[in-house]
Design a protein around this motif. Structure first.
Motif, mmCIF file in Angstrom:
data_model
loop_
_atom_site.group_PDB
_atom_site.id
_atom_site.type_symbol
_atom_site.label_atom_id
_atom_site.label_comp_id
_atom_site.label_asym_id
_atom_site.label_seq_id
_atom_site.Cartn_x
_atom_site.Cartn_y
_atom_site.Cartn_z
ATOM 1 N N VAL A 189 -3.603 9.243 -5.643
ATOM 2 C CA VAL A 189 -2.319 9.790 -5.217
ATOM 3 C C VAL A 189 -2.546 11.246 -4.821
ATOM 4 O O VAL A 189 -3.287 11.966 -5.500
ATOM 5 N N SER A 190 -1.913 11.664 -3.714
ATOM 6 C CA SER A 190 -2.015 13.054 -3.297
ATOM 7 C C SER A 190 -0.810 13.442 -2.448
ATOM 8 O O SER A 190 0.018 12.598 -2.105
ATOM 9 N N ASP B 188 7.385 12.498 -1.952
ATOM 10 C CA ASP B 188 6.632 12.977 -0.783
ATOM 11 C C ASP B 188 5.118 12.946 -1.001
ATOM 12 O O ASP B 188 4.404 13.886 -0.630
ATOM 13 N N THR B 189 4.631 11.906 -1.640
ATOM 14 C CA THR B 189 3.191 11.763 -1.844
ATOM 15 C C THR B 189 2.708 10.510 -1.121
ATOM 16 O O THR B 189 3.507 9.689 -0.667
ATOM 17 N N VAL B 190 1.389 10.392 -1.010
ATOM 18 C CA VAL B 190 0.782 9.182 -0.453
ATOM 19 C C VAL B 190 -0.125 8.574 -1.513
ATOM 20 O O VAL B 190 -0.647 9.270 -2.385
ATOM 21 N N ARG B 191 -0.283 7.254 -1.414
ATOM 22 C CA ARG B 191 -1.041 6.519 -2.435
ATOM 23 C C ARG B 191 -1.994 5.569 -1.736
ATOM 24 O O ARG B 191 -1.687 5.024 -0.678
ATOM 25 N N GLN B 192 -3.153 5.352 -2.367
ATOM 26 C CA GLN B 192 -4.124 4.397 -1.851
ATOM 27 C C GLN B 192 -4.773 3.663 -3.015
ATOM 28 O O GLN B 192 -5.190 4.281 -3.986
ATOM 29 N N GLN B 193 -4.824 2.348 -2.898
ATOM 30 C CA GLN B 193 -5.485 1.523 -3.915
ATOM 31 C C GLN B 193 -6.960 1.376 -3.551
ATOM 32 O O GLN B 193 -7.301 1.195 -2.383
ATOM 33 N N VAL B 194 -7.827 1.437 -4.556
ATOM 34 C CA VAL B 194 -9.256 1.205 -4.377
ATOM 35 C C VAL B 194 -9.642 0.068 -5.306
ATOM 36 O O VAL B 194 -9.508 0.177 -6.519
ATOM 37 N N GLU B 195 -10.084 -1.031 -4.716
ATOM 38 C CA GLU B 195 -10.478 -2.202 -5.493
ATOM 39 C C GLU B 195 -11.976 -2.127 -5.769
ATOM 40 O O GLU B 195 -12.762 -1.754 -4.904
#
Length: 164
Positions: A52-53, A91-98
């Motif tokens: 998250v950032s 107002d953040t962005v998220r990315q999943q890492v599998e």
């Protein structure tokens, strides 16, 4: 009759090393000046890692930090499968890492086909999420290992349980 030799082809990630890499990345994010007053964080759970950032640029920096820590801890970046970047709360962005664990059925079929096409006198057999290779000569097994190391299979392979 000659005794048969064998080894297993697996794709595994040491979860303790992943946890250590995540902790090191978090420490670096806390101490870096460009992340001061930032909402950047890394969370690890059973399913994988969530990044998250504040924005795409900072998320890319978080990914770079995490990847550098993973490499230093001996974890292949091929074991990470990134999801798409999505907007999150505040107002953040998220990315999943599998984290890719085990060899999928499709990859296992690809590996066995590659071994059979090599015409080396060994048998390859899919056993769940790993592939067992059996042959009469150790040199043949070592040739298969060299062949698979050269092949571009998009996953990290380890060769374990070498028995002769």
């Amino acid at each position: 009759m000659a005794k048969e030799a064998s080894f297993d082809i697996v794709s595994q990630v040491d979860m303790q090393e992943v946890t250590n890499a995540v902790h090191q990345a978090l420490k670096e994010i806390e101490n870096r000046f460009d992340f001061k007053n930032s909402k950047s964080e890394i969370r690890q759970d059973d399913k994988g890692i969530t990044l998250v950032s504040d924005d795409d640029f900072k998320l890319k920096n978080v990914v770079d930090i995490l990847e550098s820590k993973m490499v230093k801890r001996g974890i292949s970046l091929r074991a990470l499968k990134y999801g798409k970047v999505e907007s999150a709360a505040g107002d953040t962005v998220r990315q999943q890492v599998e984290l890719v664990q085990g060899i999928s059925k499709e990859k296992a079929k690809e590996i066995t086909k590659l071994i059979k096409d090599s015409k080396i006198k060994v048998q390859a057999q899919v056993q769940g999420d790993q592939v067992r290779v059996v042959g009469k000569q150790r040199d043949d097994l070592q040739a298969i290992i060299a062949l698979l190391k050269k092949a571009d299979l998009d996953i990290e392979l380890q060769f374990i349980n070498f028995r002769s």
